[in-house]
Enzyme design. Structure first.
Site, PDB file in Angstrom:
ATOM      1  NE  ARG A   1      -3.952   0.418   1.780  1.00 11.56           N
ATOM      2  CZ  ARG A   1      -5.132   0.595   2.259  1.00 11.56           C
ATOM      3  NH1 ARG A   1      -5.420   1.407   3.180  1.00 11.56           N
ATOM      4  NH2 ARG A   1      -6.090  -0.082   1.568  1.00 11.56           N
TER       5      ARG A   1
ATOM      6  CG  HIS B   1      -8.307  -0.197  -3.296  1.00 16.05           C
ATOM      7  ND1 HIS B   1      -7.671  -1.020  -2.729  1.00 16.05           N
ATOM      8  CD2 HIS B   1      -9.155  -0.026  -2.120  1.00 16.05           C
ATOM      9  CE1 HIS B   1      -7.752  -1.406  -1.545  1.00 16.05           C
ATOM     10  NE2 HIS B   1      -8.553  -0.769  -1.071  1.00 16.05           N
TER      11      HIS B   1
ATOM     12  NE  ARG C   1     -10.704  -5.539   0.265  1.00 17.02           N
ATOM     13  CZ  ARG C   1      -9.784  -4.455   0.645  1.00 17.02           C
ATOM     14  NH1 ARG C   1     -10.502  -3.288   0.809  1.00 17.02           N
ATOM     15  NH2 ARG C   1      -8.408  -4.738   0.388  1.00 17.02           N
TER      16      ARG C   1
ATOM     17  CB  CYS D   1     -13.937   1.291  -0.841  1.00 16.17           C
ATOM     18  SG  CYS D   1     -13.519   2.906  -0.707  1.00 16.17           S
TER      19      CYS D   1
ATOM     20  CD  GLN E   1     -13.300  -1.927  -1.445  1.00 11.66           C
ATOM     21  OE1 GLN E   1     -12.428  -1.860  -0.321  1.00 11.66           O
ATOM     22  NE2 GLN E   1     -14.405  -2.462  -1.490  1.00 11.66           N
TER      23      GLN E   1
ATOM     24  CG  ASP F   1     -13.379   6.353  -1.690  1.00 10.83           C
ATOM     25  OD1 ASP F   1     -13.489   5.960  -0.439  1.00 10.83           O
ATOM     26  OD2 ASP F   1     -12.494   6.563  -2.324  1.00 10.83           O
TER      27      ASP F   1
HETATM   28  N1   CP Z   1     -11.606  -0.191   1.797  1.00  8.03           N
HETATM   29  C1   CP Z   1     -10.206  -0.339   2.194  1.00  8.03           C
HETATM   30  O1   CP Z   1      -9.094  -0.393   1.577  1.00  8.03           O
HETATM   31  O2   CP Z   1     -10.025  -0.058   3.546  1.00  8.03           O
HETATM   32  P1   CP Z   1      -8.797   0.081   4.474  1.00  8.03           P
HETATM   33  O3   CP Z   1      -8.123   1.390   4.090  1.00  8.03           O
HETATM   34  O4   CP Z   1      -9.410   0.102   5.873  1.00  8.03           O
HETATM   35  O5   CP Z   1      -7.916  -1.102   4.011  1.00  8.03           O
HETATM   36  N1  NVA Z   2      -9.957   6.760  -2.019  1.00  8.96           N
HETATM   37  C1  NVA Z   2      -9.650   6.169  -0.636  1.00  8.96           C
HETATM   38  C2  NVA Z   2     -10.036   4.940  -0.456  1.00  8.96           C
HETATM   39  C3  NVA Z   2      -9.605   4.299   1.004  1.00  8.96           C
HETATM   40  C4  NVA Z   2     -10.072   2.774   0.953  1.00  8.96           C
HETATM   41  C5  NVA Z   2      -8.213   6.714  -0.251  1.00  8.96           C
HETATM   42  O1  NVA Z   2      -7.440   6.443  -1.068  1.00  8.96           O
HETATM   43  O2  NVA Z   2      -7.782   7.012   0.726  1.00  8.96           O
END
Ligand code: CP
Ligand code: NVA
Length: 305
Positions: A101, A128, A291, A263, A131, A223
């Site tokens: 990440r 992502h 997930r 998400c 997701q 989102d």
């Molecule tokens: N939706 C998602 O990726 O959540 P987190 O940021 O908690 O991993």
């Molecule tokens: N768009 C958001 C998604 C989190 C799962 C972010 O990048 O923070």
């Protein structure tokens, strides 16, 4: 040695439905280990916070018979200047699969390029993919099909939207995206989705009109307005996004049996109201549980290749 990565949801190509179905099968077989994962180790480099992605990946590895090692860059030599490329070469000598990440997509690309084991993008500034696997697994459970449905997304033109555009186009689902002016979806992803849609027949609509996006939609998705790393833009965005809140008025334009998806994490009272997030149309917690099952599917798919 040939290896597959999951950096973009489009990396799955024609295998996307197969991976979604694998997630559905693994959900029924929750505590069964898998021959391709037993004794295998996953490294998880997380530059940003996470609840769902971290817990789903760690639990997935454990239940499938492998193990996972959470790696905070601040505790790694990467945080003191070791390059992503060197880190990839070292880790792939010890691990069987790596998830990352990252703030910058380029770093995920560099990790994948220099790693001899599969790399999964656990969210970056572009996409992502994990997701979307859970999302489409949830749509399969609730609607039993992908093509012919209308997917509406209302909110920020961010990493989620890029993956949504590609996945809808790949599965033949119509997609309508409404964002405020100045916060549009990345045009490279819109073009890619339109290109894919030529073969699958899905319609790709981009507008600044949330009502027209949501009209007759089967799926209404939103989102956060402020993604991780954009905290400085909070005030400006909250003003610009006011008309893009998913609330009772807006969803009254969707089909009666529409499903609400997010998400998560949700910022209740901002991009979505409690009224919608907690309504009978909302599937956000089923989506979150998926997930886990879809993460298993991604891991098995990459390790068996
Ligand atoms: N939706 C998602 O990726 O959540 P987190 O940021 O908690 O991993
Ligand atoms: N768009 C958001 C998604 C989190 C799962 C972010 O990048 O923070």
């Amino acid at each position: 040695m040939f290896k597959k990565d999951l950096i973009s949801i489009s990396d799955l190509g024609d295998d996307l439905p197969e991976v979604v179905n694998l997630g559905l099968r693994l959900k029924r077989d929750r505590y069964t280990t898998h021959e391709h994962v037993q004794g295998r180790s996953m490294g998880m480099i997380f530059e940003k916070s996470s609840t769902r992605t971290r817990v789903s990946l760690e639990t997935a590895m454990y239940q499938l018979g492998g193990n996972a090692i959470y790696l905070n860059p601040n505790d790694m030599q990467m945080g003191r200047g070791e390059t992503v490329a060197d880190t990839a070469k070292v880790l792939s000598g010890m691990l069987d699969i790596i998830t990352y990440r990252a703030f910058k997509h380029e770093n995920v690309e560099a990790l994948a390029k220099n790693s001899s084991v599969p790399v999964i993008n656990a969210l970056d500034d572009r996409e992502h993919p994990l997701q979307l696997l859970a999302d489409f697994m949830t749509i399969a459970e609730k609607k039993n099909r992908f093509d012919g449905l209308k997917f509406a997304y209302v909110g920020d033109g961010n990493n989620m939207v890029n993956s949504i555009l590609l996945t809808c186009a790949m599965t033949g689902m119509d997609v309508s995206i409404a964002t405020p002016k100045g916060f549009e979806a990345d045009s490279r992803f819109v073009d890619r989705a339109k290109n894919i849609a030529k073969n699958t027949g899905s319609k790709v609509e981009i507008s600044v009109d949330p009502v027209s996006a949501v009209s007759d939609a089967d799926i209404v998705y939103t989102d956060v307005w402020v993604s991780m790393g954009q905290e400085k833009e909070k005030e400006e965005k909250e003003k610009a996004f006011r008309k893009f809140q998913v609330n009772g008025d807006l969803v009254s334009h969707a089909k009666k049996d529409y499903i609400f998806m997010h998400c998560l994490p949700a910022h209740r009272g901002m991009e979505v109201t409690d009224e919608v997030a907690d309504s009978i149309n909302s599937v956000i917690f089923q989506e979150a549980e998926n997930r886990l099952h879809s993460a298993k599917a991604a891991i098995v798919y990459l390790l068996q290749n």
